[in-house]
Scaffold this motif. Structure first.
Motif, mmCIF file in Angstrom:
data_model
loop_
_atom_site.group_PDB
_atom_site.id
_atom_site.type_symbol
_atom_site.label_atom_id
_atom_site.label_comp_id
_atom_site.label_asym_id
_atom_site.label_seq_id
_atom_site.Cartn_x
_atom_site.Cartn_y
_atom_site.Cartn_z
ATOM 1 N N GLY A 63 -16.969 -3.349 -6.567
ATOM 2 C CA GLY A 63 -15.946 -4.373 -6.466
ATOM 3 C C GLY A 63 -14.517 -3.908 -6.612
ATOM 4 O O GLY A 63 -13.658 -4.705 -7.006
ATOM 5 N N ASP A 64 -14.230 -2.649 -6.275
ATOM 6 C CA ASP A 64 -12.831 -2.195 -6.321
ATOM 7 C C ASP A 64 -12.381 -1.656 -4.960
ATOM 8 O O ASP A 64 -11.439 -0.873 -4.872
ATOM 9 C CB ASP A 64 -12.622 -1.152 -7.412
ATOM 10 C CG ASP A 64 -13.304 0.186 -7.113
ATOM 11 O OD1 ASP A 64 -14.102 0.253 -6.147
ATOM 12 O OD2 ASP A 64 -13.038 1.161 -7.839
ATOM 13 N N GLU A 65 -13.047 -2.088 -3.897
ATOM 14 C CA GLU A 65 -12.774 -1.571 -2.553
ATOM 15 C C GLU A 65 -11.305 -1.711 -2.174
ATOM 16 O O GLU A 65 -10.666 -0.748 -1.717
ATOM 17 C CB GLU A 65 -13.639 -2.313 -1.534
ATOM 18 C CG GLU A 65 -13.348 -1.936 -0.087
ATOM 19 C CD GLU A 65 -13.938 -2.922 0.902
ATOM 20 O OE1 GLU A 65 -13.506 -2.896 2.067
ATOM 21 O OE2 GLU A 65 -14.807 -3.719 0.517
ATOM 22 N N ALA A 66 -10.741 -2.920 -2.323
ATOM 23 C CA ALA A 66 -9.366 -3.151 -1.892
ATOM 24 C C ALA A 66 -8.380 -2.311 -2.701
ATOM 25 O O ALA A 66 -7.379 -1.825 -2.159
ATOM 26 C CB ALA A 66 -9.020 -4.637 -2.021
ATOM 27 N N THR A 67 -8.669 -2.125 -3.978
ATOM 28 C CA THR A 67 -7.768 -1.351 -4.845
ATOM 29 C C THR A 67 -7.748 0.118 -4.457
ATOM 30 O O THR A 67 -6.678 0.725 -4.326
ATOM 31 C CB THR A 67 -8.182 -1.499 -6.319
ATOM 32 O OG1 THR A 67 -7.999 -2.864 -6.718
ATOM 33 C CG2 THR A 67 -7.343 -0.610 -7.214
ATOM 34 N N VAL A 68 -8.932 0.719 -4.260
ATOM 35 C CA VAL A 68 -8.956 2.150 -3.935
ATOM 36 C C VAL A 68 -8.403 2.402 -2.534
ATOM 37 O O VAL A 68 -7.750 3.429 -2.288
ATOM 38 C CB VAL A 68 -10.379 2.749 -4.076
ATOM 39 C CG1 VAL A 68 -10.857 2.677 -5.512
ATOM 40 C CG2 VAL A 68 -11.376 2.080 -3.147
ATOM 41 N N ILE A 69 -8.616 1.464 -1.614
ATOM 42 C CA ILE A 69 -8.063 1.635 -0.273
ATOM 43 C C ILE A 69 -6.544 1.478 -0.305
ATOM 44 O O ILE A 69 -5.821 2.198 0.394
ATOM 45 C CB ILE A 69 -8.722 0.657 0.710
ATOM 46 C CG1 ILE A 69 -10.181 1.071 0.958
ATOM 47 C CG2 ILE A 69 -7.966 0.603 2.037
ATOM 48 C CD1 ILE A 69 -10.966 0.136 1.847
ATOM 49 N N HIS A 70 -6.052 0.578 -1.144
ATOM 50 C CA HIS A 70 -4.593 0.431 -1.285
ATOM 51 C C HIS A 70 -3.965 1.727 -1.807
ATOM 52 O O HIS A 70 -2.919 2.161 -1.310
ATOM 53 C CB HIS A 70 -4.283 -0.719 -2.240
ATOM 54 C CG HIS A 70 -2.818 -0.868 -2.548
ATOM 55 N ND1 HIS A 70 -1.899 -1.260 -1.604
ATOM 56 C CD2 HIS A 70 -2.115 -0.633 -3.695
ATOM 57 C CE1 HIS A 70 -0.692 -1.279 -2.153
ATOM 58 N NE2 HIS A 70 -0.793 -0.911 -3.406
ATOM 59 N N LYS A 71 -4.606 2.349 -2.776
ATOM 60 C CA LYS A 71 -4.088 3.621 -3.301
ATOM 61 C C LYS A 71 -4.095 4.691 -2.206
ATOM 62 O O LYS A 71 -3.172 5.507 -2.118
ATOM 63 C CB LYS A 71 -4.934 4.074 -4.490
ATOM 64 C CG LYS A 71 -4.758 3.207 -5.731
ATOM 65 C CD LYS A 71 -5.658 3.680 -6.867
ATOM 66 C CE LYS A 71 -5.473 2.823 -8.109
ATOM 67 N NZ LYS A 71 -6.403 3.239 -9.207
ATOM 68 N N ALA A 72 -5.129 4.670 -1.374
ATOM 69 C CA ALA A 72 -5.200 5.644 -0.282
ATOM 70 C C ALA A 72 -4.083 5.405 0.737
ATOM 71 O O ALA A 72 -3.485 6.354 1.255
ATOM 72 C CB ALA A 72 -6.564 5.564 0.392
ATOM 73 N N HIS A 73 -3.784 4.144 1.013
ATOM 74 C CA HIS A 73 -2.691 3.840 1.939
ATOM 75 C C HIS A 73 -1.364 4.364 1.397
ATOM 76 O O HIS A 73 -0.541 4.885 2.166
ATOM 77 C CB HIS A 73 -2.589 2.331 2.176
ATOM 78 C CG HIS A 73 -3.529 1.815 3.222
ATOM 79 N ND1 HIS A 73 -3.478 2.231 4.530
ATOM 80 C CD2 HIS A 73 -4.542 0.902 3.141
ATOM 81 C CE1 HIS A 73 -4.420 1.593 5.222
ATOM 82 N NE2 HIS A 73 -5.076 0.790 4.407
ATOM 83 N N LYS A 74 -1.150 4.236 0.108
ATOM 84 C CA LYS A 74 0.098 4.721 -0.483
ATOM 85 C C LYS A 74 0.225 6.233 -0.328
ATOM 86 O O LYS A 74 1.323 6.769 -0.195
ATOM 87 C CB LYS A 74 0.165 4.329 -1.959
ATOM 88 C CG LYS A 74 0.337 2.831 -2.184
ATOM 89 C CD LYS A 74 0.345 2.472 -3.653
ATOM 90 C CE LYS A 74 1.608 2.961 -4.332
ATOM 91 N NZ LYS A 74 1.682 2.500 -5.738
ATOM 92 N N GLN A 75 -0.917 6.919 -0.318
ATOM 93 C CA GLN A 75 -0.902 8.381 -0.211
ATOM 94 C C GLN A 75 -0.880 8.856 1.241
ATOM 95 O O GLN A 75 -0.157 9.806 1.582
ATOM 96 C CB GLN A 75 -2.117 8.968 -0.921
ATOM 97 C CG GLN A 75 -2.171 10.491 -0.878
ATOM 98 C CD GLN A 75 -3.345 11.049 -1.658
ATOM 99 O OE1 GLN A 75 -4.081 10.314 -2.332
ATOM 100 N NE2 GLN A 75 -3.537 12.360 -1.584
ATOM 101 N N TYR A 76 -1.655 8.182 2.112
ATOM 102 C CA TYR A 76 -1.876 8.716 3.457
ATOM 103 C C TYR A 76 -1.172 7.942 4.572
ATOM 104 O O TYR A 76 -1.077 8.447 5.692
ATOM 105 C CB TYR A 76 -3.371 8.766 3.763
ATOM 106 C CG TYR A 76 -4.140 9.707 2.882
ATOM 107 C CD1 TYR A 76 -4.138 11.086 3.122
ATOM 108 C CD2 TYR A 76 -4.884 9.237 1.799
ATOM 109 C CE1 TYR A 76 -4.866 11.954 2.317
ATOM 110 C CE2 TYR A 76 -5.612 10.098 0.984
ATOM 111 C CZ TYR A 76 -5.595 11.457 1.250
ATOM 112 O OH TYR A 76 -6.307 12.313 0.446
ATOM 113 N N GLY A 77 -0.725 6.711 4.306
ATOM 114 C CA GLY A 77 -0.052 5.959 5.352
ATOM 115 C C GLY A 77 -0.817 4.732 5.814
ATOM 116 O O GLY A 77 -1.786 4.304 5.169
ATOM 117 N N PRO A 78 -0.436 4.143 6.955
ATOM 118 C CA PRO A 78 -0.991 2.846 7.368
ATOM 119 C C PRO A 78 -2.406 2.885 7.917
ATOM 120 O O PRO A 78 -3.050 1.839 8.030
ATOM 121 C CB PRO A 78 -0.014 2.380 8.451
ATOM 122 C CG PRO A 78 0.573 3.645 8.999
ATOM 123 C CD PRO A 78 0.657 4.586 7.831
#
Length: 491
Positions: A63-78
């Motif tokens: 149940g933390d899918e959106a959170t970990v993907i948001h962190k990845a976006h901050k690191q890797y882009g859109p």
């Protein structure tokens, strides 16, 4: 030749070693392909999801899918590769081609995991020819004109939940407004669409009879990304070896309600089951379609209602502004406006929808034949792409201070094109929420009457933060959003 002889000798004398070596070679080759030669190898992201879907399955489950993907976006882009074949896109400009233009891309097959009792539903099906006649039959019930024609009955549902909130507020104990929101939502859905009130607001206690039924379908989100065959077997195993009597009882209550509804509805009646029966559908499918409506209408709207109540309790200054607007309109006589024309009330409802995270995760659709080029980046045919409310609703460019409750951002002169473009509470396009109009009007009605009655005056939020499981439909940890009134007495 000597090397071949050695290999043959090894295979014959040490079969387990040989099998291990072959398996390792295949695994490494597969990993190398996915990292360097796969059609999505140019999409950035963490290493593990590039190699295996297990990364996505795991984060969806906990149940933390959106959170970990948001962190990845901050690191890797859109653009983030979240599995070997799937990409999460954090760019509102992608909404048009994925979901709107020419009907949008097709839904991913994994939506079939939301089938009910072996039947596809208007929501779960990926087959346009299946969905179109069913949706066309019931869509008129969600029109503003149709809803206004049932306004007295819907306000009756609202007034009953307000009375229950007032009754519970004077006890001095925490009041679970999530449960009250679900009670209101199931009553509105059943009253307007079934023409038979479920009467959830009359149920006493902190747990609505329909809640375990709803939660069971919410929990499907833990396994949303699994291939349908795997999902079906897993669902069977859970029901077989980990039975839940409370959930089974709730399922039975809902089934009895819907079965009785369908059996007493004449074919062609102008309610939801009657309109579907006019298509000569199997009775079992009509029952499943009605169950799907109860699940969807109860879960998301209950969460949105509870979020709005909590946000108003946390922000008494904004509550006062809203209270003044609603009272002024109530006393305006012939100049009284429709509630959806009230600017601050509109801002409160839209901010509640933006912040509630009722559906936080990606809505996956499949890139069609020929592939898709978006802003110079190529996505091959068959790859799965999508956008999430979590990424769009908390974009600081569209919504400065995105985690704060600011109804003012939606007022005329304040609202920006970016804010409108990123608003994604009900999805967009031909496969957006079929009940969005009813759900929105319900929230306007409920917020108007609750504030007019001043029920939330003196309410305090019990939780410092509402924590959710970030599944397709979010689930509140602890299953409650609590308010408490101190020193409140009955009128």
């Amino acid at each position: 030749m000597a090397l071949l002889e050695v290999l043959i000798e090894t295979l014959s004398s040490n079969p387990l070693t040989a099998l291990l070596a072959i398996t390792t070679a295949v695994f490494l080759s597969r990993c190398l392909y996915r990292l360097t030669l796969h059609p999505l190898s140019h999409i950035p992201g963490p290493l593990l999801p590039k190699l295996t879907s297990l990364w996505l399955y795991y984060h969806a489950y906990i149940g933390d899918e959106a959170t970990v993907i948001h962190k990845a976006h901050k690191q890797y882009g859109p653009y983030i590769r979240v599995s070997p074949h799937e990409v999460d896109i954090s760019d509102a400009d992608a909404l048009g081609p994925i979901y709107i233009s020419k009907g949008g891309f097709m839904k991913a097959d994994i939506y079939n995991n939301f089938d009910i009792d072996g039947h596809k539903t208007i929501f779960s099906t990926t087959d346009v020819d299946f969905r179109t006649p069913r949706a066309k039959a019931v869509v008129p019930m969600f029109s503003t004109k149709n809803i206004r024609g049932n306004e007295v009955e819907l306000y009756g549902c609202v007034d009953r939940v307000i009375q229950r909130m007032e009754d519970e507020a004077v006890t001095g104990k925490p009041v679970n407004v999530l449960n009250l929101g679900r009670s209101l939502a199931v009553d509105v859905v059943s009253t307007h669409l079934f023409q038979q009130n479920y009467d959830g607001t009359s149920e006493k206690g902190n747990r609505l009879s329909v809640s375990a039924f709803v939660d069971a379908f919410v929990a499907v989100g833990r396994f949303f990304y699994l291939p349908n065959t795997v999902f079906v077997w897993l669902e069977w195993a859970i029901e077989k070896f980990v039975p839940d009597q409370h959930t089974n009882d709730s399922m039975a209550v809902v089934h009895h309600f819907v079965e009785n509804l369908v059996s007493t509805t004449p074919k062609g009646a102008q309610n939801y089951p009657g309109r579907l029966m006019a298509l000569d559908l199997e009775t079992s499918e009509v029952i499943s379609q009605c169950k799907d409506l109860i699940f969807a209408g109860t879960d998301s709207t209950g969460m949105n209602f509870a979020t709005i109540c909590r946000l108003l309790a946390l922000n008494p200054d904004k509550y006062d502004v809203l209270h003044a607007e609603i009272l002024a309109n109530a006393n305006a006589g012939p100049a009284k406006k429709e509630i959806q024309e009230l600017p601050y009330l509109t801002g409160v409802v839209k901010e509640g929808l933006r912040l509630s995270m009722a559906n936080p995760t990606r809505l996956p659709h499949v890139v069609p034949e020929g592939g898709w080029v978006f802003k110079g980046t190529y996505f091959p045919a068959g790859s799965v792409v999508g956008c999430s409310a979590r990424e769009l609703h908390f974009n600081p460019v569209a919504y400065p201070r995105p985690h704060s409750f600011q109804p003012e951002r939606w007022l005329e002169g304040n609202v920006t094109p970016e804010a409108n473009k990123h608003f994604y509470a009900f999805g967009v396009g031909s496969r957006s929420c079929i009940a969005r109009n009813l759900a929105t009007i319900e929230l306007f009605m409920a917020t108007e009457r609750i504030v007019e009655a001043d029920v939330l005056r003196g309410a305090r939020a019990c939780q410092d933060k509402v924590v959710i499981y970030e599944w397709f439909n979010s689930s509140v940890k602890g299953e409650s959003i609590d308010l408490i009134w101190e020193n409140k007495t009955s009128a």
